[in-house]
Design an enzyme around this catalytic site. Structure first.
Site, PDB file in Angstrom:
ATOM      1  N   ASN A  24      20.391  41.260  78.695  1.00 57.71           N
ATOM      2  CA  ASN A  24      19.727  40.441  77.686  1.00 57.71           C
ATOM      3  C   ASN A  24      20.435  40.621  76.351  1.00 57.71           C
ATOM      4  OD1 ASN A  24      16.859  40.742  75.651  1.00 57.71           O
ATOM      5  ND2 ASN A  24      17.601  38.809  76.429  1.00 57.71           N
ATOM      6  N   GLU A  33      22.482  37.822  73.218  1.00 59.84           N
ATOM      7  CA  GLU A  33      23.660  37.038  72.835  1.00 59.84           C
ATOM      8  C   GLU A  33      24.217  36.154  73.944  1.00 59.84           C
ATOM      9  OE1 GLU A  33      25.129  36.578  69.647  1.00 59.84           O
ATOM     10  OE2 GLU A  33      23.155  37.436  69.251  1.00 59.84           O
ATOM     11  N   GLN A  91       3.202  40.606  79.715  1.00 56.84           N
ATOM     12  CA  GLN A  91       3.806  41.757  79.042  1.00 56.84           C
ATOM     13  C   GLN A  91       2.809  42.469  78.132  1.00 56.84           C
ATOM     14  OE1 GLN A  91       6.852  41.768  75.654  1.00 56.84           O
ATOM     15  NE2 GLN A  91       8.158  42.165  77.435  1.00 56.84           N
ATOM     16  N   PRO A 117      10.509  36.886  76.557  1.00 61.22           N
ATOM     17  CA  PRO A 117       9.308  36.781  75.719  1.00 61.22           C
ATOM     18  C   PRO A 117       9.724  36.750  74.253  1.00 61.22           C
ATOM     19  CG  PRO A 117       9.616  39.042  76.433  1.00 61.22           C
ATOM     20  CD  PRO A 117      10.694  38.234  77.109  1.00 61.22           C
ATOM     21  N   MET A 118       9.224  35.771  73.517  1.00 56.91           N
ATOM     22  CA  MET A 118       9.578  35.651  72.095  1.00 56.91           C
ATOM     23  C   MET A 118       8.309  35.397  71.302  1.00 56.91           C
ATOM     24  SD  MET A 118      13.071  33.380  72.437  1.00 56.91           S
ATOM     25  CE  MET A 118      12.441  32.449  73.856  1.00 56.91           C
ATOM     26  N   CYS A 132      10.476  45.561  71.190  1.00 59.41           N
ATOM     27  CA  CYS A 132      10.138  44.822  69.968  1.00 59.41           C
ATOM     28  C   CYS A 132      10.604  45.585  68.727  1.00 59.41           C
ATOM     29  CB  CYS A 132       8.641  44.562  69.896  1.00 59.41           C
ATOM     30  SG  CYS A 132       8.158  43.635  68.412  1.00 59.41           S
TER      31      CYS A 132
END
Length: 318
Positions: A199, A201, A68, A7-8, A98
């Site tokens: 999650n 890199e 989410q 999610p971004m 976040c």
């Protein structure tokens, strides 16, 4: 082994989720976070952020969507999670990662990594509120400004009833700066009895191989790496399966950019539309030199009609 699209906020909306999941290799994706305060949200707000709920909680390609939620009040989160499930969500996910200052100031996201007990209460109450057949998952960072609570937070979430844990292998203060501390994922997997997903890199197949070696887990959630290389999940999947695969070229990507622009023009105001296109091109530069050339060409252009002609060869617009 699972590959998920992260999610971004402000980037991986329904349009981008659809385009990326159609490239293959992505097992599931997640909405941008839905902020929960002290009210039961109207269904229209949830459906606006997660339009896929109206099509079986999946993108057009059939990729599962998780919804989410972000907040700090166990009761309000539980009530809203129950409603999200009623609207058709196949999985509900909780955001404890976040790093945004505005979110953290309102007791949401990564700041909750300071409070393992609250994480437990949230997970426990949301789990009770959800139907038994609806899994609850969560995403966390390694901590706020240090890793002191990482293991306690992971244990709290697992004991609270989550079925899977995604670990962004950085603290809040690390932000998105490299490196990601993949070794911590192995430590977390050792202390919880739920599957852990790595999650952070993973920008290439080589990164995934190193992440797998260091973290000890195969499953990975990829965010910006997929936006910069839309078929990265397919590349990883092909390697995992021993299949041959030819990575997406700029010529193959250009129709996706054109489709993206067409959809942006329908769903975004003319004033904001050029910014969405430039945002994606700026990220694509990492892997495609041609994206740099196109970005330079449109860098100062603010007229969406001009971009229609440049990208689509016409001025017709819905």
């Amino acid at each position: 082994m699972e590959i998920a699209l992260a999610p971004m906020e402000g980037l991986a909306d329904a349009m981008m989720r659809d385009l990326l999941t159609r490239q293959g290799g992505i097992d599931w994706c997640v909405t941008e976070f839905i902020r929960i305060t002290d009210t039961l949200l109207p269904p229209s707000i949830i459906q606006r952020i997660a339009p896929e709920l109206k099509q079986g909680s999946a993108t057009a390609s059939g990729t599962q969507l998780r919804v989410q939620l972000l907040g700090s009040d166990p009761v309000c989160l539980a009530e809203n999670a129950a409603q999200v499930a009623q609207l058709g969500a196949s999985v509900v996910d909780l955001n404890f990662g976040c790093p945004a200052k505005t979110v953290n100031k309102s007791k949401g996201g990564a700041i909750l990594m300071k409070e393992p007990e609250r994480l437990f209460r949230i997970a426990e109450q949301v789990r009770v509120a959800l139907p038994k057949h609806t899994p609850l998952t969560a995403k966390m960072r390694l901590g706020y400004d240090n890793t002191d609570t990482a293991l306690d937070c992971a244990r709290a979430l697992a004991q609270g009833g989550i079925a899977q844990l995604v670990v962004h292998a950085r603290t809040k203060t690390d932000g998105y700066k490299p490196p990601a501390h993949w070794e911590w994922i192995a430590k977390i997997q050792d202390v919880v009895d739920v599957p852990v997903m790595a999650n952070g890199e993973v920008w290439s197949v080589a990164d995934w191989l190193r992440c797998r070696e260091v973290s000890g887990v195969q499953s990975v959630m990829i965010g910006r790496g997929l936006v910069t290389q839309p078929d990265l999940a397919r590349q990883i999947q092909a390697l995992q399966r021993g299949e041959s695969y030819q990575p997406l070229t700029w010529e193959g990507l250009m129709p996706l950019i054109q489709e993206f622009w067409q959809r942006v023009r329908i769903n975004v105001t003319p004033r904001q539309a050029p910014g969405r296109l430039k945002q994606w091109l700026a990220l694509l530069m990492r892997n495609y030199p041609e994206a740099q050339q196109l970005f330079n060409q449109i860098r100062r252009e603010t007229d969406a009609n001009v971009l229609d002609v440049l990208l689509l060869g016409n001025t017709a617009q819905t």
